[in-house]
Design an enzyme around this catalytic site. Structure first.
Site, PDB file in Angstrom:
ATOM      1  N   ASP A  16     -14.365  -3.753 -31.373  1.00 22.68           N
ATOM      2  CA  ASP A  16     -15.180  -4.917 -30.989  1.00 22.68           C
ATOM      3  C   ASP A  16     -14.593  -6.216 -31.559  1.00 22.68           C
ATOM      4  OD1 ASP A  16     -17.255  -6.192 -29.726  1.00 22.68           O
ATOM      5  OD2 ASP A  16     -18.741  -5.768 -31.285  1.00 22.68           O
ATOM      6  N   ASN A  64     -20.861  -2.401 -20.122  1.00 25.91           N
ATOM      7  CA  ASN A  64     -19.919  -3.517 -20.003  1.00 25.91           C
ATOM      8  C   ASN A  64     -19.760  -4.028 -18.568  1.00 25.91           C
ATOM      9  OD1 ASN A  64     -17.793  -2.340 -22.737  1.00 25.91           O
ATOM     10  ND2 ASN A  64     -19.335  -3.947 -22.768  1.00 25.91           N
TER      11      ASN A  64
END
Ligand code: IPE
Ligand code: IPE
Ligand code: MG
Length: 239
Positions: A16, A64
């Site tokens: 991330d 996502n």
């Protein structure tokens, strides 16, 4: 307590912070994804050096798709580029490429590159790099339940005899051991739907470093932290 240091056999990473890495440099988010993709090879090599047999990377979640279409498109293109560019390195390192997730719903071109690279490396024995793509922990459990129901209908399994171990056989890749250590970069304190079933007893390590900057040294710090953990698995553990 044994004198042997506790080793990580399976490391899973929530990669991330690509977007913030780019934004803090005045760059487009996509530049962060590119830098992040370039970092995968470095961490793959470092993991091999540290004798980690299985490396699993969260690359794209089932959530996502909510991102702008241009970003999703750039990520899928980067995946193809990564597979094309890094295939020789994977062969050189003798690493088998693997993937978990709803792979059938990936764009056709990305899916075909992925399957091609998996096929090309299928006999490699020096380690396993698993990309979690269009992956969600809940989706995986639902997909496993669907396969299980089918097996019950076909008379292949007696539901009365179902146990955790036999349920695990229906997950995306039953050959993958549970992760010993899960690292999340960029300082966020959440799991974001990663390996929900598999990480029941994994050790967690959060690094404040953004993924493109997470290097061998940062990995070494995480492994050092892991060495000092006392994994109890609900029991009383080691002294
Ligand atoms: C991780 O970086 C990559 C993916 C989720 C595909 P992000 O894109 O989430 O970066 P941040 O969290 O916005 O900084
Ligand atoms: C988790 O990161 C997914 C991947 C690293 C692929 P996100 O950036 O999508 O997670 P949230 O939205 O911050 O929870
Ligand atoms: Mg993020």
């Amino acid at each position: 307590m044994s004198d042997k240091p506790q080793t990580v056999n399976h490391l899973a990473i929530i990669m991330d912070g690509n977007g913030r890495w780019a934004q803090s440099r005045g760059l487009e988010r996509t530049a962060g994804h590119r830098a992040g993709a370039d970092n995968v090879l470095e961490i793959m090599r470092a993991a091999k050096e540290f004798n980690i047999k299985y490396l699993t990377l969260y690359a794209f979640s089932t959530e996502n798709w909510k991102r702008p279409a241009a970003e999703v498109g750039a990520l899928m293109k980067l995946l193809q580029e990564f597979l094309f560019k890094q295939l020789p390195a994977m062969q050189k390192e003798n690493v088998r490429l693997n993937a978990i997730g709803r792979l059938n719903d990936l764009p056709e071109a990305a899916r075909l590159s992925l399957l091609g690279a998996m096929k090309a490396t299928e006999n490699n024995t020096g380690g396993v790099l698993t990309l979690a793509l269009n992956y969600g922990g809940r989706a995986e459990i639902v997909d496993a339940a669907k396969k299980l129901i089918q097996a019950v209908k076909n008379g292949k399994i007696d539901p009365e005899k179902l146990e955790e171990k036999s349920f695990g056989e229906f997950l995306y890749d039953p050959r993958l051991p549970d992760p010993d250590l899960v690292i999340r970069t960029s300082g966020e304190l959440r799991i974001s739907n990663f390996l929900l079933w598999e990480m029941a007893y994994s050790e967690l390590y959060i690094s404040d470093v953004m993924w493109p900057d997470f290097d061998r040294q940062e990995l070494a710090k995480a492994l050092e932290s892991y060495q000092n953990r006392n994994r109890r698995f609900g029991g009383v553990g080691k002294k």
